[in-house]
Design an enzyme around this catalytic site. Structure first.
Site, PDB file in Angstrom:
ATOM      1  N   CYS A  68      10.815  11.469 -66.971  1.00 30.37           N
ATOM      2  CA  CYS A  68      10.912  10.662 -65.753  1.00 30.37           C
ATOM      3  C   CYS A  68      12.045  11.210 -64.889  1.00 30.37           C
ATOM      4  O   CYS A  68      13.165  11.428 -65.378  1.00 30.37           O
ATOM      5  CB  CYS A  68      11.178   9.210 -66.138  1.00 30.37           C
ATOM      6  N   ALA A 100      17.837  -9.368 -39.610  1.00 32.74           N
ATOM      7  CA  ALA A 100      17.677 -10.785 -39.956  1.00 32.74           C
ATOM      8  C   ALA A 100      17.651 -11.616 -38.684  1.00 32.74           C
ATOM      9  O   ALA A 100      18.467 -11.410 -37.787  1.00 32.74           O
ATOM     10  CB  ALA A 100      18.814 -11.251 -40.859  1.00 32.74           C
ATOM     11  N   PHE A 141      17.178  12.050 -33.524  1.00 29.12           N
ATOM     12  CA  PHE A 141      17.051  13.119 -34.517  1.00 29.12           C
ATOM     13  C   PHE A 141      16.321  12.624 -35.758  1.00 29.12           C
ATOM     14  O   PHE A 141      15.376  13.245 -36.237  1.00 29.12           O
ATOM     15  CB  PHE A 141      18.442  13.640 -34.885  1.00 29.12           C
ATOM     16  N   ARG A 147       5.535 -10.071 -25.394  1.00 24.87           N
ATOM     17  CA  ARG A 147       5.420  -9.561 -24.044  1.00 24.87           C
ATOM     18  C   ARG A 147       6.768  -8.940 -23.661  1.00 24.87           C
ATOM     19  O   ARG A 147       7.762  -9.159 -24.334  1.00 24.87           O
ATOM     20  CB  ARG A 147       5.071 -10.708 -23.095  1.00 24.87           C
ATOM     21  N   HIS A 186      18.451 -15.164 -47.120  1.00 26.13           N
ATOM     22  CA  HIS A 186      17.071 -15.193 -47.589  1.00 26.13           C
ATOM     23  C   HIS A 186      16.570 -13.784 -47.871  1.00 26.13           C
ATOM     24  O   HIS A 186      17.107 -12.813 -47.351  1.00 26.13           O
ATOM     25  CB  HIS A 186      16.162 -15.874 -46.561  1.00 26.13           C
TER      26      HIS A 186
END
Lengths: 339, 339
Positions: free
Chosen positions: A195, A159, A314, A23, A165
């Site tokens: 590749c 974070a 931008f 909210r 973590h």
């Protein structure tokens, strides 16, 4: 339950996480940082998280008790959940689907202030090995089209807890940015039968100016068209489309290359906040896999982005980035650092 | 001089702004906020900016002196410059071009703390009219393929000065995000022979739940697949591909719709920091314009993004967003606000 919704103009999917249901007043509250003692990721506080999915721990310890080195738990407020079926639905002209997936937290260390750049090679290897194990396990579920593993270090990087973590999110579609990269590599392969990432590595070795660190099997570099100052890509030199194809020996070398790169970044920029993302091939076990030859044209890698500048109107309006530090300068600064 | 570089995998261009040439230590310094007296955008400090390109001012005042209401000046540290030619070059496998373009600052008001939501309709109209004038002028230069106008409000939104201003950047290519939107609208038009944005407006009026404000000619709404909490799009109801096609009467109505929308956002969320971006058609006067029928399929609009959450590794890695506030909830909160 969350749902996925598709933008009708550009086809981008978003996750509407109603469960988190924020909210207007929820945004004003400061970010909880977590302190030793009250931190749910610290050793001794195992009951503060949902039960563990996976852990590296001594054989004489029980699940959800101390004695672990790395621990994976479900996110307490997941963006996506494993339960349920992938329901697709039209709502007028709009498209949505159910929020099936997975959202796991990988607690990298039992200690609160044990930042990555201060850990040992073995500590990093444990982390990278856990990335591999969780990825292989999640790919068995063929409802999950993509598994992204990423790390947010610091509040500016997103974070909400300061204890180191990583996060794992598995999604029921291949995200737009990943699709673009895989399609781009396929198109390049179509032209050249090579590749594009292997070609980038070859070119960067020829130029030399954008290389941060190079070992026998890995290379870290500031890419030619870096979006951000000190953006770094870390790639295996051997062509491999998927992170799980990495051998044990390569994993040892990756931990060394990653640790040296992150130490240099920490020294050069004073321990900046950062994000990293592991880009690997989508789950090829899904029905109607659109990239049957992906092993030929895609090449897994890490992207590391220190949070030094703000992304502004931008960039949001155009997808176009202004980078005030040429990657050649950034790489030179990083090469100068001892470590 | 800046240069543009292309990512060889996904084709995204970035601006490498060598002139800004930030070194590692430059990022640690705090953002200058500017105070009245020392603020280069305040009335009386006209000599602190480069000479003005355009201004709305009393007839009896001289350029670069007090007496103006809106003032446009070149950015002192431009990402792109008008001088020079568009040179394209290959560097090994990579592609680059010279950083031709324009980078202007639009000072919205002579007063330091005169935030948008507190201005009059007339004040907003002056701003919107200046957007139109600068856009028309810049499009005369057929080297410039796209003109983006945007506003960063607040430090988290990327503003380096707190005095209200917008920015105009003209680029020698059409940015990726714009191209996707224009291509998406063309594809939809190909299927349906209708504008996708016109269809969105029709659907949103039918649902009602995501509308923030609606007047005779304009509508603001939280889009179905909102990336961010309280993201708002504002669109003209009449089909118009380009911002410069708006009539004077529509401009009056736009200023009213925009002002009411921004006031509601300010009240509901406590004057949040935000970005807005004007999305309009690319310059159709360029050679080999790839969208000859753009007037049929594209539809200009504003996108408004309050800065409430952090964009983290998941978003950067995938282009996939997690939005914790369903747009229906956000629109309901905004409709409840008086204003």
């Amino acid at each position: 339950m969350s749902e996925l919704r598709k933008d009708p103009v550009i086809g981008r999917w978003v996750i509407i996480a109603s469960e988190r249901g924020k909210r207007p007043t929820d945004f004003a509250t400061a970010t909880p940082k977590g302190k030793p003692g009250s931190c749910p990721f610290c050793e001794g506080n195992e009951t503060m998280t949902p039960p563990e999915i996976y852990a590296v721990r001594s054989h004489d310890t029980l699940a959800n008790t101390p004695g672990w080195k790395v621990r994976v738990v479900p996110n307490k407020f997941p963006a996506l959940r494993v339960e349920g079926s992938v329901d697709r639905e039209g709502v007028g002209m709009f498209d949505k689907m159910s929020g099936i997936g997975a959202h796991e937290i990988l607690i990298e260390t039992p200690m609160h202030d044990d930042f990555l750049q201060n850990r040992s090679n073995e500590g990093i290897m444990l982390l990278l090995d856990t990335y591999q194990k969780r990825m292989v396990d999640l790919k068995r579920d063929i409802r999950l089209h993509y598994i992204i593993i990423f790390k947010n270090e610091g509040e500016r990087a997103g974070a909400s807890l300061s204890h180191s973590h990583s996060q794992i999110i598995a999604t029921p579609i291949v995200p737009k940015r990943v699709r673009e990269e895989v399609d781009g590599s396929l198109e390049y392969f179509g032209y050249k039968m090579r590749c594009v990432f292997c070609d980038i590595i070859r070119e960067e070795k020829r130029f030399g100016s954008r290389i941060v660190y190079e070992s026998a099997s890995f290379i870290s570099l500031c890419p030619f068209a870096s979006r951000f100052p000190f953006e770094i890509w870390l790639l295996p030199k051997r062509h491999m489309s998927d992170y799980s194809l990495m051998t044990q020996q390569e994993s040892v070398e990756l931990s060394e290359c990653l640790l040296i790169t992150m130490k240099r970044l920490a020294v050069a920029l004073g321990e900046p906040q950062y994000n990293w993302m592991l880009h690997t091939e989508p789950n090829t076990a899904v029905p109607r896999n659109p990239w049957p030859d992906i092993r030929d044209h895609y090449h897994w890698h890490f992207e590391i982005i220190p949070k030094l500048t703000r992304v502004a109107g931008f960039e949001w309006g155009t997808g176009f980035y202004i980078n005030p530090t040429p990657p050649e300068d950034a790489a030179a600064f990083l090469r100068e650092v001892e470590g």
